[in-house]
Design an enzyme around this catalytic site. Structure first.
Site, PDB file in Angstrom:
ATOM      1  N   THR A  70      15.507   0.461  -8.053  1.00 39.29           N
ATOM      2  CA  THR A  70      15.645   1.789  -8.642  1.00 39.29           C
ATOM      3  C   THR A  70      16.807   1.826  -9.626  1.00 39.29           C
ATOM      4  O   THR A  70      16.691   2.379 -10.726  1.00 39.29           O
ATOM      5  CB  THR A  70      15.850   2.846  -7.539  1.00 39.29           C
ATOM      6  OG1 THR A  70      14.662   2.937  -6.754  1.00 39.29           O
ATOM      7  CG2 THR A  70      16.167   4.211  -8.132  1.00 39.29           C
ATOM      8  N   ALA A 195      13.915  -6.962  -4.909  1.00 39.14           N
ATOM      9  CA  ALA A 195      13.760  -8.122  -4.030  1.00 39.14           C
ATOM     10  C   ALA A 195      13.023  -7.820  -2.735  1.00 39.14           C
ATOM     11  O   ALA A 195      12.272  -8.657  -2.234  1.00 39.14           O
ATOM     12  CB  ALA A 195      15.132  -8.720  -3.719  1.00 39.14           C
ATOM     13  N   CYS A 320       0.004  15.597   3.402  1.00 39.57           N
ATOM     14  CA  CYS A 320       0.306  15.913   4.802  1.00 39.57           C
ATOM     15  C   CYS A 320       1.422  15.035   5.360  1.00 39.57           C
ATOM     16  O   CYS A 320       1.998  15.338   6.396  1.00 39.57           O
ATOM     17  CB  CYS A 320      -0.938  15.738   5.668  1.00 39.57           C
ATOM     18  SG  CYS A 320      -2.365  16.643   5.066  1.00 39.57           S
TER      19      CYS A 320
END
Length: 461
Positions: A70, A195, A320
């Site tokens: 990220t 990784a 859900c």
């Protein structure tokens, strides 16, 4: 217990574990220092960089290690946009990118930039032509994943990269899901990876910026990793990440064929074992280890819990199972059913017997969940001579209840009659049209309502 969620995080590869333990004794010192321990750490870091670069298909000095996949995406997008600020502040992304890319796009918009999302077809793939049309004179960067993390569809990266190159726009490829299987083809400009997706330790990402790409690292200056990833390198984890990437690549050809056969078995047999199932994603251009399907009239969270009790760890894009109660943006962009969604992603070494046992357990598990929700006997509509229209009030009810209530009453209107479902559940906007396509009924459209929305369905059969 059978772990079938490798797309979220693959089990630590034995080679990664060995490399991690070995480098803990050798790679703890500061690699920027000139004394013996520092030089030893630097050798380990350089060797890991060379191994990772070889696997990616880039130069070692083009690759840096980051604290996560990220962070690699955020740094890559921000740096590329800043480097080309004079060109403009327009970003092109696909509608099915990982949330890290979409969050970066949202940050650009919040800061006054503009973003174009390129839609996908029902298999989850972008059209190279549509992507090309989205490029503009002020486009600073384009982003396209190599393969989708939820449905496994492989994107036409090489074709899009060629179009971007012709337009003078750098292309960032999020290759987190595909790097275990081979290098990314095409003339891309930036690439990111993570990784723990290929059996390395969590907390290691990689960012590649090709030579010649304008790039301006954002945030306070730092001398580490060419100034593109701040902070002290976690050398043992980096070494383990590079070692595991090399190891899985050595196994990739054999595992590709073996896991592809197992996931194809699931794709082929689930629709025959479980009524009212939609298998999603491209059946051919897909990752070998991922298969995703959605079950009508099923609460996704309950289904995942029941499969866990039966010994299977799987994932879902169903609303859900989401804390936001909104369906997966990937499934939404594809226009497919989201309720009862199950993603099976097999790790390297998955046994055939585990897949067979999953196929044995699944039908009874889905049936039990449907029974609990009162969804038995709603798979077909009987002839009716009733009212020409009905209204179903499903306000305040969550998936899959609105669809179940629709299915129960569709037989109460004559052919040509309509059922209007009132719902304030975001998933209904996706699941009611998907139900219509699966059941051969006509989705007329959405109308405004005092609360939520009114979804109109016309009975065709």
């Amino acid at each position: 217990m059978s772990y079938f969620d490798a797309a979220s995080s693959a089990p630590l590869h034995p080679v990664a574990r060995q490399a991690l333990h070995a480098s803990l004794d050798e790679g703890w010192a500061d690699p920027a220092r000139l004394y013996r321990e520092g030089r030893r750490a630097r050798l380990l870091l350089d060797a890991a960089r060379e191994a990772a670069a070889d696997a990616v298909g880039c130069r070692p000095d083009e690759l840096v290690f980051t604290p996560s996949g990220t962070r690699a995406v955020h740094s890559g997008v921000a740096g590329a946009l800043a480097g080309r600020r004079r060109v403009g502040r327009h970003l092109v992304v696909s509608a099915v990118e990982h949330s890290s890319v979409l969050h970066s796009a949202a940050a650009l918009e919040a800061d006054g930039g503009s973003v174009t999302e390129v839609g996908v077809d029902r298999s989850g793939a972008v059209s190279p032509e549509a992507f090309t049309r989205a490029l503009r004179e002020d486009t600073a960067l384009a982003c396209l994943q190599s393969a989708n993390h939820e449905v496994g569809t492989v994107q036409p990266v090489a074709e899009v990269a060629a179009a971007c190159r012709a337009a003078g726009v750098p292309l960032l490829v999020d290759a987190a899901q595909s790097l275990a299987w081979g290098p990314v083809a095409g003339d891309w400009s930036l690439l990111t990876g993570s990784a723990h997706k290929w059996g390395g330790p969590a907390g290691v990402g990689l960012l590649v910026v090709r030579k010649g790409v304008r790039f301006a690292p954002q945030g306070p200056a730092d001398e580490r990793e060419s100034g593109r990833a701040a902070g002290f390198e976690n050398i043992p984890a980096v070494v383990a990440a590079a070692a595991s990437l090399r190891a899985v690549r050595a196994e990739a050809a054999a595992e590709d064929a073996r896991l592809r056969e197992l996931t194809e078995r699931i794709r082929a047999r689930v629709p025959g074992l479980v009524p009212d199932v939609e298998v999603v994603g491209d059946p051919v251009r897909r990752l070998p280890h991922v298969v995703t399907f959605s079950c009508l009239y099923v609460d996704g969270e309950t289904l995942l819990h029941e499969l866990d009790r039966a010994g299977f760890s799987v994932s879902s894009g169903s609303s859900c199972t989401s804390s936001t109660l909104t369906p997966s943006h990937v499934l939404k962009a594809m226009g497919v059913l989201s309720e009862g969604n199950v993603r099976v992603s097999l790790p390297f070494g998955t046994a055939e017997d585990d897949v067979e046992r999953f196929l044995e357990v699944l039908p009874g598990t889905v049936s039990a969940v449907r029974e609990r929700l009162g969804a038995s006997g709603v798979t077909a509509a009987a002839p009716a001579e009733g009212a020409a229209s009905l209204v179903v009030d499903s306000l305040g009810k969550r998936c899959p209840i609105p669809v179940i209530e629709l299915a129960k009453v569709i037989g109460d209107v004559p052919v040509g009659g309509t059922v209007t479902v009132l719902s304030d559940d975001e998933a209904a906007r996706l699941d009611i049209p998907a139900w219509c396509e699966m059941r051969g009924q006509e989705y007329v459209g959405e109308e405004p309502a005092e609360r939520g929305a009114a979804y109109v369905v016309r009975r065709l059969s």
